[in-house]
Design an enzyme around this catalytic site. Structure first.
Site, PDB file in Angstrom:
ATOM      1  N   PHE A  56       0.833  -1.208   0.000  1.00  0.00           N
ATOM      2  CA  PHE A  56       0.000   0.000   0.000  1.00  0.00           C
ATOM      3  C   PHE A  56       0.871   1.264   0.000  1.00  0.00           C
ATOM      4  CE2 PHE A  56      -2.203   2.783   3.353  1.00  0.00           C
ATOM      5  CZ  PHE A  56      -2.833   3.580   2.410  1.00  0.00           C
ATOM      6  N   ASP A  82      13.288 -11.050  -1.266  1.00  0.00           N
ATOM      7  CA  ASP A  82      13.042 -10.916   0.164  1.00  0.00           C
ATOM      8  C   ASP A  82      14.191 -10.114   0.769  1.00  0.00           C
ATOM      9  OD1 ASP A  82      12.673 -11.197   2.857  1.00  0.00           O
ATOM     10  OD2 ASP A  82      12.352 -13.366   2.820  1.00  0.00           O
ATOM     11  N   TYR A 110       5.811  -7.164  15.835  1.00  0.00           N
ATOM     12  CA  TYR A 110       5.911  -5.948  15.013  1.00  0.00           C
ATOM     13  C   TYR A 110       6.543  -4.820  15.827  1.00  0.00           C
ATOM     14  CZ  TYR A 110       4.242  -2.194  11.868  1.00  0.00           C
ATOM     15  OH  TYR A 110       4.145  -1.121  11.001  1.00  0.00           O
TER      16      TYR A 110
END
Ligand code: UDP
Length: 335
Positions: free
Chosen positions: A12, A57, A146
């Site tokens: 996004f 990655d 996170y």
């Protein structure tokens, strides 16, 4: 032509950053492993000669040939549902991925901006949150993978700045919304709009008294662009201080979409922050930045985007993308 590497480019925020840097005349190297990102977000850029895509990655060693001026490290899962499904990848991209990006910045003499988050403040005991607040984070809760990865990210970025004299920038991003959010990532805005479009009730977690402050993506990108080009190495909050309860937010979505469905209450997830609003004094002072797009304007554009999705996208489930922790099938992601 200045060259910029953007990690998480098919996500996004990453895809909106690609748009901005292309518009500003940069050569953009876009990198993504496509676990949560989607090529459709950058499909309009791939034919351009000044745009390159690397399917890679960033938690593994990265090699870029030639010169590089800037690195923007935006690769990371970024929703509580993703942290639960791919916790180890979340930890790795914030730690090993950041280490790789910093090593690349050092090798190339490039300036690097890392995407940090209001999650470094955890469930904050100071309101609104300013950059001098150290936070209230549960390291072993579901969001810990996170939050702690991002806190480590800030620490290693400052260490490279101090020890290796790398030019570093740290943006602390607060809740942001706009076109290209993933419909099924579990975040409140796509959840509510998706539910309204499918004729389902809107799932409000808890009593909806928790608050968030939502920033439209174009405003965020402007703040990030200014921070990158500034000479300020310490963290800067970028977000919209217009705070709202989740209940009021749900009511706004009901009004916007004209749905006849209602808000229903579901259990509040563990460690869900009770309140969140950025203090943006520092961004105002150092970057001359503040958000310009009101929630009414931004939500309208975002709703139009979600309305334009195909029925398959609207009704499809993304759960098969990486499997559950217990699935060892071909879809399960190696963590
Ligand atoms: N939330 C909700 N219903 C949903 C998804 C989220 O009420 O279907 C709530 C969630 O509990 C949180 C807020 O909305 O209080 C924002 O959640 P989101 O996952 O978007 O972001 P974050 O919690 O990371 O700010």
């Amino acid at each position: 032509m200045k060259k910029v590497l953007i990690t998480g480019a098919a996500g996004f925020l990453g895809s909106h950053l690609c748009d901005r840097f292309i518009k500003e005349g940069y050569y953009v190297i876009a990198m993504d492993n496509l676990i949560t990102g989607d090529m459709k977000n950058i499909a309009h850029l791939t034919p351009l000669p000044q745009f390159d895509f690397y399917h890679q990655d960033v938690s593994k060693y990265i090699h870029i040939s030639g010169e590089l001026d800037y690195i923007l490290h935006f690769a990371s899962p970024a929703s509580p549902i993703d942290y639960l499904k791919i916790p180890i990848q979340t930890l790795k991209v914030g730690s090993l991925g950041t280490h790789n990006c910093l090593g690349l910045a050092k090798a190339k003499g490039a300036r690097i901006l890392v995407a940090s988050t209001s999650e470094v403040y955890g469930d904050p005991l100071v309101h609104p949150q300013n950059e001098d607040y150290w936070g209230n984070v549960n390291p072993i809760g579901p969001r810990g993978v996170y939050d702690e990865a991002k806190r480590f990210q800030e620490a290693i970025t400052m260490a490279y700045h101090r020890y290796h004299a790398i030019e570093t920038r740290i943006v602390r991003i607060f809740n942001t919304y706009g076109p290209r959010m993933r419909l099924n990532d579990g975040r409140v805005l796509p959840a509510f709009i998706g539910q309204a479009l499918r004729g389902e009730d809107l799932t409000m977690f808890g009593d909806g008294s928790q608050t968030r402050s939502f920033c439209y993506v174009d405003d965020l990108v402007e703040g990030i662009y200014r921070l990158l080009l500034s000479d300020y190495a310490y963290p800067v909050n970028v977000g919209n201080p217009d705070e709202i309860t989740i209940r009021e937010f749900g009511e706004e979505i009901i009004k916007l979409t004209g749905t006849r469905q209602k808000l229903i209450s579901k259990p509040l997830p563990a460690d869900d922050p009770k309140q969140r609003r950025p203090d943006i004094s520092r961004a105002r002072e150092i970057l001359g930045w503040e958000p310009k797009v009101s929630r009414a304007e931004g939500l309208k554009i975002t709703y139009d985007y979600f309305k334009s999705l195909s029925p398959e996208e609207l009704h499809g489930s993304e759960h098969s993308r990486y499997g559950t922790p217990y699935e060892q099938g071909s879809h399960a992601v190696s963590q």
